[in-house]
Design a protein around this motif. Sequence first.
Motif, PDB file in Angstrom:
ATOM      1  N   VAL A 211       0.651  -0.999   0.003  1.00  0.00           N
ATOM      2  CA  VAL A 211      -0.168   0.042   0.033  1.00  0.00           C
ATOM      3  C   VAL A 211       0.725   1.255  -0.068  1.00  0.00           C
ATOM      4  CG1 VAL A 211      -1.601   1.243   1.496  1.00  0.00           C
ATOM      5  CG2 VAL A 211      -2.238  -0.832   0.939  1.00  0.00           C
ATOM      6  N   LEU A 212       2.185   1.224   0.634  1.00  0.00           N
ATOM      7  CA  LEU A 212       2.979   2.466   0.726  1.00  0.00           C
ATOM      8  C   LEU A 212       4.241   1.821   0.057  1.00  0.00           C
ATOM      9  CD1 LEU A 212       2.427   3.535   4.380  1.00  0.00           C
ATOM     10  CD2 LEU A 212       1.269   4.237   2.351  1.00  0.00           C
ATOM     11  N   GLY A 213       4.235   1.089  -0.905  1.00  0.00           N
ATOM     12  CA  GLY A 213       5.215   0.599  -1.653  1.00  0.00           C
ATOM     13  C   GLY A 213       5.124   1.033  -3.322  1.00  0.00           C
ATOM     14  N   ARG A 214       5.332   0.013  -4.217  1.00  0.00           N
ATOM     15  CA  ARG A 214       5.091   0.399  -5.756  1.00  0.00           C
ATOM     16  C   ARG A 214       4.095  -0.448  -6.314  1.00  0.00           C
ATOM     17  NH1 ARG A 214       9.002   3.657  -7.130  1.00  0.00           N
ATOM     18  NH2 ARG A 214      11.204   3.644  -6.352  1.00  0.00           N
ATOM     19  N   PHE A 215       3.531   0.366  -7.155  1.00  0.00           N
ATOM     20  CA  PHE A 215       2.275  -0.354  -8.045  1.00  0.00           C
ATOM     21  C   PHE A 215       2.717  -1.617  -8.645  1.00  0.00           C
ATOM     22  CE2 PHE A 215      -0.242  -0.875 -11.444  1.00  0.00           C
ATOM     23  CZ  PHE A 215      -1.470  -0.769 -10.927  1.00  0.00           C
ATOM     24  N   SER A 216       3.857  -1.623  -9.200  1.00  0.00           N
ATOM     25  CA  SER A 216       4.400  -2.798  -9.980  1.00  0.00           C
ATOM     26  C   SER A 216       4.350  -3.983  -8.893  1.00  0.00           C
ATOM     27  CB  SER A 216       5.495  -2.665 -10.614  1.00  0.00           C
ATOM     28  OG  SER A 216       6.512  -2.027  -9.742  1.00  0.00           O
ATOM     29  N   ASP A 217       4.860  -3.846  -7.709  1.00  0.00           N
ATOM     30  CA  ASP A 217       4.820  -4.798  -6.886  1.00  0.00           C
ATOM     31  C   ASP A 217       3.620  -5.299  -6.136  1.00  0.00           C
ATOM     32  OD1 ASP A 217       7.845  -4.543  -6.647  1.00  0.00           O
ATOM     33  OD2 ASP A 217       7.904  -3.310  -5.353  1.00  0.00           O
ATOM     34  N   MET A 218       2.816  -4.544  -6.039  1.00  0.00           N
ATOM     35  CA  MET A 218       1.443  -4.821  -5.822  1.00  0.00           C
ATOM     36  C   MET A 218       0.880  -5.568  -6.996  1.00  0.00           C
ATOM     37  SD  MET A 218      -1.924  -2.793  -4.342  1.00  0.00           S
ATOM     38  CE  MET A 218      -1.068  -1.826  -3.187  1.00  0.00           C
ATOM     39  N   LEU A 219       0.986  -5.244  -7.919  1.00  0.00           N
ATOM     40  CA  LEU A 219       0.440  -5.697  -9.268  1.00  0.00           C
ATOM     41  C   LEU A 219       0.741  -7.246  -9.296  1.00  0.00           C
ATOM     42  CD1 LEU A 219      -1.292  -5.605 -11.780  1.00  0.00           C
ATOM     43  CD2 LEU A 219       0.657  -4.759 -12.942  1.00  0.00           C
ATOM     44  N   LYS A 220       2.150  -7.496  -9.375  1.00  0.00           N
ATOM     45  CA  LYS A 220       2.750  -8.626  -9.295  1.00  0.00           C
ATOM     46  C   LYS A 220       2.039  -9.669  -8.112  1.00  0.00           C
ATOM     47  CE  LYS A 220       7.194 -11.289  -9.082  1.00  0.00           C
ATOM     48  NZ  LYS A 220       8.541 -11.058  -8.802  1.00  0.00           N
ATOM     49  N   ALA A 221       2.093  -9.216  -6.966  1.00  0.00           N
ATOM     50  CA  ALA A 221       1.713  -9.833  -5.781  1.00  0.00           C
ATOM     51  C   ALA A 221       0.118 -10.279  -6.105  1.00  0.00           C
ATOM     52  CB  ALA A 221       1.937  -9.136  -4.552  1.00  0.00           C
ATOM     53  N   VAL A 222      -0.653  -9.373  -6.679  1.00  0.00           N
ATOM     54  CA  VAL A 222      -2.061  -9.731  -6.781  1.00  0.00           C
ATOM     55  C   VAL A 222      -2.357 -10.736  -7.863  1.00  0.00           C
ATOM     56  CG1 VAL A 222      -4.198  -8.759  -7.672  1.00  0.00           C
ATOM     57  CG2 VAL A 222      -2.944  -7.377  -5.991  1.00  0.00           C
ATOM     58  N   GLU A 223      -1.645 -10.630  -8.995  1.00  0.00           N
ATOM     59  CA  GLU A 223      -1.864 -11.472 -10.237  1.00  0.00           C
ATOM     60  C   GLU A 223      -1.231 -12.911  -9.953  1.00  0.00           C
ATOM     61  OE1 GLU A 223      -4.039 -10.124 -11.508  1.00  0.00           O
ATOM     62  OE2 GLU A 223      -3.519  -7.948 -11.650  1.00  0.00           O
ATOM     63  N   GLN A 224      -0.132 -12.885  -8.906  1.00  0.00           N
ATOM     64  CA  GLN A 224       0.186 -14.176  -8.789  1.00  0.00           C
ATOM     65  C   GLN A 224      -0.382 -14.901  -7.367  1.00  0.00           C
ATOM     66  OE1 GLN A 224       4.697 -13.662  -8.470  1.00  0.00           O
ATOM     67  NE2 GLN A 224       4.749 -14.032 -10.687  1.00  0.00           N
ATOM     68  N   HIS A 225      -1.066 -14.275  -6.740  1.00  0.00           N
ATOM     69  CA  HIS A 225      -1.936 -14.967  -5.412  1.00  0.00           C
ATOM     70  C   HIS A 225      -2.856 -15.900  -6.030  1.00  0.00           C
ATOM     71  CE1 HIS A 225      -3.673 -15.286  -1.500  1.00  0.00           C
ATOM     72  NE2 HIS A 225      -2.723 -14.521  -0.837  1.00  0.00           N
ATOM     73  N   PRO A 226      -2.815 -17.012  -5.121  1.00  0.00           N
ATOM     74  CA  PRO A 226      -3.930 -17.988  -5.557  1.00  0.00           C
ATOM     75  C   PRO A 226      -5.436 -17.619  -5.663  1.00  0.00           C
ATOM     76  CG  PRO A 226      -2.071 -18.920  -4.182  1.00  0.00           C
ATOM     77  CD  PRO A 226      -1.773 -17.498  -4.326  1.00  0.00           C
ATOM     78  N   ALA A 227      -5.698 -16.719  -4.567  1.00  0.00           N
ATOM     79  CA  ALA A 227      -6.941 -15.985  -4.459  1.00  0.00           C
ATOM     80  C   ALA A 227      -7.549 -15.645  -5.992  1.00  0.00           C
ATOM     81  CB  ALA A 227      -7.294 -15.400  -3.340  1.00  0.00           C
ATOM     82  N   MET A 228      -6.450 -14.642  -6.649  1.00  0.00           N
ATOM     83  CA  MET A 228      -6.791 -14.106  -7.687  1.00  0.00           C
ATOM     84  C   MET A 228      -6.959 -14.990  -8.798  1.00  0.00           C
ATOM     85  SD  MET A 228      -7.834 -11.315  -9.248  1.00  0.00           S
ATOM     86  CE  MET A 228      -7.499  -9.851  -8.114  1.00  0.00           C
ATOM     87  N   LEU A 229      -5.847 -15.830  -8.944  1.00  0.00           N
ATOM     88  CA  LEU A 229      -5.713 -17.074 -10.055  1.00  0.00           C
ATOM     89  C   LEU A 229      -7.125 -17.784  -9.940  1.00  0.00           C
ATOM     90  CD1 LEU A 229      -2.264 -18.059  -9.598  1.00  0.00           C
ATOM     91  CD2 LEU A 229      -3.155 -16.677 -11.076  1.00  0.00           C
ATOM     92  N   PHE A 230      -7.635 -18.210  -8.767  1.00  0.00           N
ATOM     93  CA  PHE A 230      -8.911 -18.947  -8.501  1.00  0.00           C
ATOM     94  C   PHE A 230      -9.974 -17.905  -9.154  1.00  0.00           C
ATOM     95  CE2 PHE A 230     -12.445 -20.335  -5.818  1.00  0.00           C
ATOM     96  CZ  PHE A 230     -12.728 -21.549  -6.235  1.00  0.00           C
ATOM     97  N   PHE A 231     -10.127 -16.755  -8.609  1.00  0.00           N
ATOM     98  CA  PHE A 231     -11.246 -15.931  -8.682  1.00  0.00           C
ATOM     99  C   PHE A 231     -11.561 -15.834 -10.208  1.00  0.00           C
ATOM    100  CE2 PHE A 231     -12.620 -11.438  -9.295  1.00  0.00           C
ATOM    101  CZ  PHE A 231     -14.266 -11.703  -8.964  1.00  0.00           C
ATOM    102  N   LEU A 232     -10.318 -15.516 -11.083  1.00  0.00           N
ATOM    103  CA  LEU A 232     -10.593 -15.192 -12.439  1.00  0.00           C
ATOM    104  C   LEU A 232     -10.178 -16.911 -13.398  1.00  0.00           C
ATOM    105  CD1 LEU A 232      -9.506 -11.546 -12.647  1.00  0.00           C
ATOM    106  CD2 LEU A 232     -12.006 -12.425 -12.746  1.00  0.00           C
ATOM    107  N   ASP A 233     -10.146 -17.759 -12.656  1.00  0.00           N
ATOM    108  CA  ASP A 233      -9.957 -18.929 -13.464  1.00  0.00           C
ATOM    109  C   ASP A 233      -8.639 -19.180 -14.205  1.00  0.00           C
ATOM    110  OD1 ASP A 233     -12.640 -19.632 -12.713  1.00  0.00           O
ATOM    111  OD2 ASP A 233     -13.378 -18.294 -14.303  1.00  0.00           O
ATOM    112  N   ASN A 234      -7.774 -18.556 -13.688  1.00  0.00           N
ATOM    113  CA  ASN A 234      -6.699 -18.799 -14.593  1.00  0.00           C
ATOM    114  C   ASN A 234      -5.801 -20.040 -14.448  1.00  0.00           C
ATOM    115  OD1 ASN A 234      -4.901 -16.965 -16.353  1.00  0.00           O
ATOM    116  ND2 ASN A 234      -3.168 -17.684 -15.331  1.00  0.00           N
TER     117      ASN A 234
END
Length: 518
Positions: A211-234
Amino acid sequence: MARDSQAALVALNRFGFGARGGASGDLVNAASDPRGFVKAELARPSGVLLEAPGLQSTPQLGQAVFAYQDQIKQAREAAKAAAPAEASQPAPADQKPGLRRNLSLNAVATEIAGQMSGAKPADDAPKPDTMQPGASAPPAAKPAPQPLNVIQKTFRAEALARLQRATLVECGFTERLVVFWSNHFCISASKGELARIWAGAFEREAIRPHVLGRFSDMLKAVEQHPAMLFFLDNQQSLGPDSRAGQNRKRGLNENLAREIMELHTLGVGGGYTQEDVTSLARIITGWTFAGRQGQLGAPGSFVFNANAHQPGPQTLLGKTYEATGLAQGEAALADIARHPSTANFVATKFVRHFVADEPPPALVARLRDVFVKTDGDLKALATALVDSDEAWKAPLTKMRSPYEFLVASGRLLARVPEDPGFYLNNLNLLGQPLWSPAGPNGFPDSSAAWAAPEGIKLRLDIAAQMGARLGNNIDPLDLLEFAAADAASIETRKTIERAESRQQALALLLMSPELQRR
């Protein structure tokens, strides 16, 4: 130094969750240096992290779900196998059916859940006395509440930790940032058992650290998180030319790729095409999480499955990414995070959330430039927002979301939640179930979405309930001093003074613009 109650109200309501009641002195502290009061939280990045006893990691929670599902499956199979055997043995004429005959699947699931939660199964509940001839029938007993299973217990524990943090923090700016980014990169707990048990961990692991870091780091963490991968069926997406794709005769699932570009980064009209969506979907094939067998890694952890990855170079937004496996997707995300359209999309959404439904163009442009010049430094973005004059001069006209309303009310009443039930039930009632938006675009962020007459009526009902329960022991005029002091409007003060009772006065205070607007 002169105290500015109006600026203090802006500091607490626009950037935070409102003043706390009791002896907090939030409004007084904010009035002496409103901007410094808000920015003080940005200097404590570790304060954004959320750790509480019992909160587990995503892999641990994944393994708990897999174990729970296995037990339920085994119990169902046992029940099905026992049913024919019992049916083939007729009971003696004078024998009443046993309590456990023809055990339903729901009862089996309840018993398993009880064992996992440490509760006694329903069969241990007291039995009603046998009815005697001529006796009147006893009143029907309410069914015993079913014990919570591991998924429900985890969801409630995560919710309680989040609510307690929001209630206790001094200003609440960093918690508001967490809520903003969690909604921007939303999942929905209604997707299924894994999404529900992972919802809180997703926010703790992928959102809060950045939240107080870099957007690119948050983006990577989000898209590689199992919850997001499951939510959007990757986990279902296979490169058509990959080994797994060839063997299973399945291909791409573009859900995650599309939402990365449309909702997470570039935005609609951000300069990408359908071919770019397909190309990104190919690039992130193989991004998945290990299943219950743990063949690719610890169950519930992010893994890159090379056998599912589309081989070969891919062209995205005019740039070719060589076939480097996992690194191919990470390079693509890093470039998308730095794209000018991403800066504009994020800045616009940020200003819309904190300042006005119609974001001031000059402020959007300034924040966009900060995002670009700092390589997506989100602390710098938040600081620039607080330093802007527009954020302090714009009237407090945005309607608080249901979550913000309930948290603000709890803070002012100095009620630290010990059970999340009140909040979870009322969030469902008000149309903002926690971590469960209807779609991947998250909950709406406009006053119109939350100011509909039916929604206002429901808020009034909740305010009246709080007033009836707590009004006897609280002076609403004292609370108004905590919340706004001399920044409160004359109309609000007169309305509270004219109330027929303290209970009614408290309900009216909770429904006042000082509590409903930010």
